[in-house]
Design a protein around this motif. Structure first.
Motif, PDB file in Angstrom:
ATOM      1  N   THR A  79       0.833  -1.199   0.000  1.00 26.23           N
ATOM      2  CA  THR A  79       0.000   0.000   0.000  1.00 26.23           C
ATOM      3  C   THR A  79       0.871   1.253   0.000  1.00 26.23           C
ATOM      4  O   THR A  79       0.600   2.211  -0.724  1.00 26.23           O
ATOM      5  CB  THR A  79      -0.941  -0.004   1.222  1.00 26.23           C
ATOM      6  OG1 THR A  79      -1.775  -1.162   1.158  1.00 26.23           O
ATOM      7  CG2 THR A  79      -1.810   1.233   1.267  1.00 26.23           C
ATOM      8  N   ILE A  80       1.937   1.226   0.785  1.00 28.63           N
ATOM      9  CA  ILE A  80       2.862   2.358   0.834  1.00 28.63           C
ATOM     10  C   ILE A  80       3.557   2.535  -0.518  1.00 28.63           C
ATOM     11  O   ILE A  80       3.701   3.656  -1.022  1.00 28.63           O
ATOM     12  CB  ILE A  80       3.880   2.180   1.977  1.00 28.63           C
ATOM     13  CG1 ILE A  80       3.155   2.267   3.318  1.00 28.63           C
ATOM     14  CG2 ILE A  80       5.001   3.205   1.890  1.00 28.63           C
ATOM     15  CD1 ILE A  80       3.980   1.802   4.500  1.00 28.63           C
ATOM     16  N   GLU A  81       3.963   1.434  -1.139  1.00 26.52           N
ATOM     17  CA  GLU A  81       4.598   1.500  -2.465  1.00 26.52           C
ATOM     18  C   GLU A  81       3.638   2.100  -3.494  1.00 26.52           C
ATOM     19  O   GLU A  81       4.036   2.926  -4.320  1.00 26.52           O
ATOM     20  CB  GLU A  81       5.050   0.112  -2.917  1.00 26.52           C
ATOM     21  CG  GLU A  81       6.203  -0.464  -2.140  1.00 26.52           C
ATOM     22  CD  GLU A  81       7.510   0.262  -2.357  1.00 26.52           C
ATOM     23  OE1 GLU A  81       7.695   0.864  -3.441  1.00 26.52           O
ATOM     24  OE2 GLU A  81       8.341   0.239  -1.435  1.00 26.52           O
ATOM     25  N   GLU A  82       2.378   1.691  -3.454  1.00 29.74           N
ATOM     26  CA  GLU A  82       1.390   2.235  -4.387  1.00 29.74           C
ATOM     27  C   GLU A  82       1.167   3.726  -4.145  1.00 29.74           C
ATOM     28  O   GLU A  82       0.975   4.495  -5.084  1.00 29.74           O
ATOM     29  CB  GLU A  82       0.069   1.482  -4.257  1.00 29.74           C
ATOM     30  CG  GLU A  82       0.105   0.103  -4.848  1.00 29.74           C
ATOM     31  CD  GLU A  82      -1.221  -0.617  -4.672  1.00 29.74           C
ATOM     32  OE1 GLU A  82      -1.966  -0.314  -3.713  1.00 29.74           O
ATOM     33  OE2 GLU A  82      -1.521  -1.489  -5.490  1.00 29.74           O
ATOM     34  N   PHE A  83       1.187   4.135  -2.880  1.00 24.12           N
ATOM     35  CA  PHE A  83       1.039   5.554  -2.556  1.00 24.12           C
ATOM     36  C   PHE A  83       2.191   6.362  -3.164  1.00 24.12           C
ATOM     37  O   PHE A  83       1.967   7.392  -3.803  1.00 24.12           O
ATOM     38  CB  PHE A  83       0.987   5.754  -1.032  1.00 24.12           C
ATOM     39  CG  PHE A  83       1.148   7.182  -0.625  1.00 24.12           C
ATOM     40  CD1 PHE A  83       0.116   8.081  -0.795  1.00 24.12           C
ATOM     41  CD2 PHE A  83       2.346   7.636  -0.093  1.00 24.12           C
ATOM     42  CE1 PHE A  83       0.269   9.414  -0.439  1.00 24.12           C
ATOM     43  CE2 PHE A  83       2.505   8.957   0.268  1.00 24.12           C
ATOM     44  CZ  PHE A  83       1.461   9.842   0.097  1.00 24.12           C
ATOM     45  N   PHE A  84       3.428   5.885  -2.992  1.00 22.47           N
ATOM     46  CA  PHE A  84       4.572   6.603  -3.551  1.00 22.47           C
ATOM     47  C   PHE A  84       4.555   6.580  -5.075  1.00 22.47           C
ATOM     48  O   PHE A  84       4.966   7.550  -5.720  1.00 22.47           O
ATOM     49  CB  PHE A  84       5.896   6.061  -3.000  1.00 22.47           C
ATOM     50  CG  PHE A  84       6.203   6.598  -1.633  1.00 22.47           C
ATOM     51  CD1 PHE A  84       6.482   7.936  -1.440  1.00 22.47           C
ATOM     52  CD2 PHE A  84       6.186   5.764  -0.528  1.00 22.47           C
ATOM     53  CE1 PHE A  84       6.759   8.453  -0.191  1.00 22.47           C
ATOM     54  CE2 PHE A  84       6.455   6.267   0.732  1.00 22.47           C
ATOM     55  CZ  PHE A  84       6.746   7.612   0.900  1.00 22.47           C
ATOM     56  N   ARG A  85       4.072   5.506  -5.650  1.00 23.06           N
ATOM     57  CA  ARG A  85       3.923   5.450  -7.111  1.00 23.06           C
ATOM     58  C   ARG A  85       2.934   6.519  -7.570  1.00 23.06           C
ATOM     59  O   ARG A  85       3.165   7.205  -8.573  1.00 23.06           O
ATOM     60  CB  ARG A  85       3.450   4.057  -7.526  1.00 23.06           C
ATOM     61  CG  ARG A  85       3.245   3.909  -9.011  1.00 23.06           C
ATOM     62  CD  ARG A  85       2.863   2.460  -9.362  1.00 23.06           C
ATOM     63  NE  ARG A  85       2.399   2.407 -10.710  1.00 23.06           N
ATOM     64  CZ  ARG A  85       1.126   2.315 -11.078  1.00 23.06           C
ATOM     65  NH1 ARG A  85       0.171   2.227 -10.177  1.00 23.06           N
ATOM     66  NH2 ARG A  85       0.786   2.278 -12.346  1.00 23.06           N
ATOM     67  N   THR A  86       1.841   6.683  -6.828  1.00 20.69           N
ATOM     68  CA  THR A  86       0.863   7.724  -7.147  1.00 20.69           C
ATOM     69  C   THR A  86       1.485   9.106  -7.005  1.00 20.69           C
ATOM     70  O   THR A  86       1.287   9.977  -7.839  1.00 20.69           O
ATOM     71  CB  THR A  86      -0.369   7.599  -6.230  1.00 20.69           C
ATOM     72  OG1 THR A  86      -0.984   6.335  -6.451  1.00 20.69           O
ATOM     73  CG2 THR A  86      -1.372   8.702  -6.485  1.00 20.69           C
ATOM     74  N   LEU A  87       2.236   9.291  -5.962  1.00 15.89           N
ATOM     75  CA  LEU A  87       2.872  10.579  -5.703  1.00 15.89           C
ATOM     76  C   LEU A  87       3.925  10.901  -6.759  1.00 15.89           C
ATOM     77  O   LEU A  87       4.045  12.045  -7.190  1.00 15.89           O
ATOM     78  CB  LEU A  87       3.512  10.547  -4.313  1.00 15.89           C
ATOM     79  CG  LEU A  87       3.925  11.849  -3.665  1.00 15.89           C
ATOM     80  CD1 LEU A  87       2.742  12.783  -3.507  1.00 15.89           C
ATOM     81  CD2 LEU A  87       4.559  11.572  -2.313  1.00 15.89           C
ATOM     82  N   LYS A  88       4.650   9.885  -7.216  1.00 20.33           N
ATOM     83  CA  LYS A  88       5.760  10.117  -8.143  1.00 20.33           C
ATOM     84  C   LYS A  88       5.328   9.971  -9.597  1.00 20.33           C
ATOM     85  O   LYS A  88       5.021  10.947 -10.265  1.00 20.33           O
ATOM     86  CB  LYS A  88       6.897   9.146  -7.838  1.00 20.33           C
ATOM     87  CG  LYS A  88       7.589   9.423  -6.521  1.00 20.33           C
ATOM     88  CD  LYS A  88       8.682   8.415  -6.295  1.00 20.33           C
ATOM     89  CE  LYS A  88       9.461   8.705  -5.034  1.00 20.33           C
ATOM     90  NZ  LYS A  88      10.559   7.753  -4.866  1.00 20.33           N
TER      91      LYS A  88
END
Length: 158
Positions: A16-25
């Motif tokens: 979930t954290i990885e997906e959040f950073f993918r969304t952010l980046k």
């Protein structure tokens, strides 16, 4: 067995954290493209970008029904009158506004970002009509007219 479940839950949280950073980046807000040299300004920019990134992530999770969150967890109370439904339905509306046709896979963070920007523009326009900023102008539309236009646009998405 309990230890294995704990490991799976930790991995799920990490994902979930990885997906959040993918969304952010790269998959949504593309903050890496920002040309900000001042570290403090960049920190402020990333902090500000976190808010729509979280909303986009909530919409992507609601799209699949993988959340128990309510509409009020992702949107302002004023938005509820426009969306008039659950977070899952709001995700569908936002995805449609972002260009998703309902075919060819599920809408991702990029589509949700575009749809969220479109929704914000619609909301801004609706708020302008509600304030009736040009009341003495003969071209000013009555409040009810703008609301009916907004309702027709949302209805055509259903």
């Amino acid at each position: 067995m309990a230890e294995a479940r704990r490991v799976v839950d930790l991995y799920r949280s990490r994902w979930t954290i990885e997906e959040f950073f993918r969304t952010l980046k790269t998959a949504g807000l593309d903050i890496e493209a920002a040309d900000i040299g001042d570290p403090h300004a960049m920190i402020n920019f990333v902090a500000a970008a976190t808010i729509p990134a979280v909303t986009i992530k909530q919409l992507v999770q609601a799209r699949d029904g993988n959340t128990d969150q309510r509409l009020s967890d992702a949107f302002d109370p004023d938005d509820r009158s426009i969306l008039e439904a659950s977070l899952a339905f709001a995700a569908w509306v936002i995805a449609r506004l972002g260009g998703w046709t309902g075919y060819y896979g599920k809408p991702g963070p990029k589509v949700m970002r575009i749809g969220l920007a479109e929704f914000s523009a619609i909301k801004y326009g609706a708020n302008l009509g509600l304030r009736n900023v040009e009341s003495d102008s003969p071209a000013a539309a009555p409040n009810g007219h703008l609301r009916s236009v907004r309702n027709r646009r949302i209805a055509c998405l259903r």
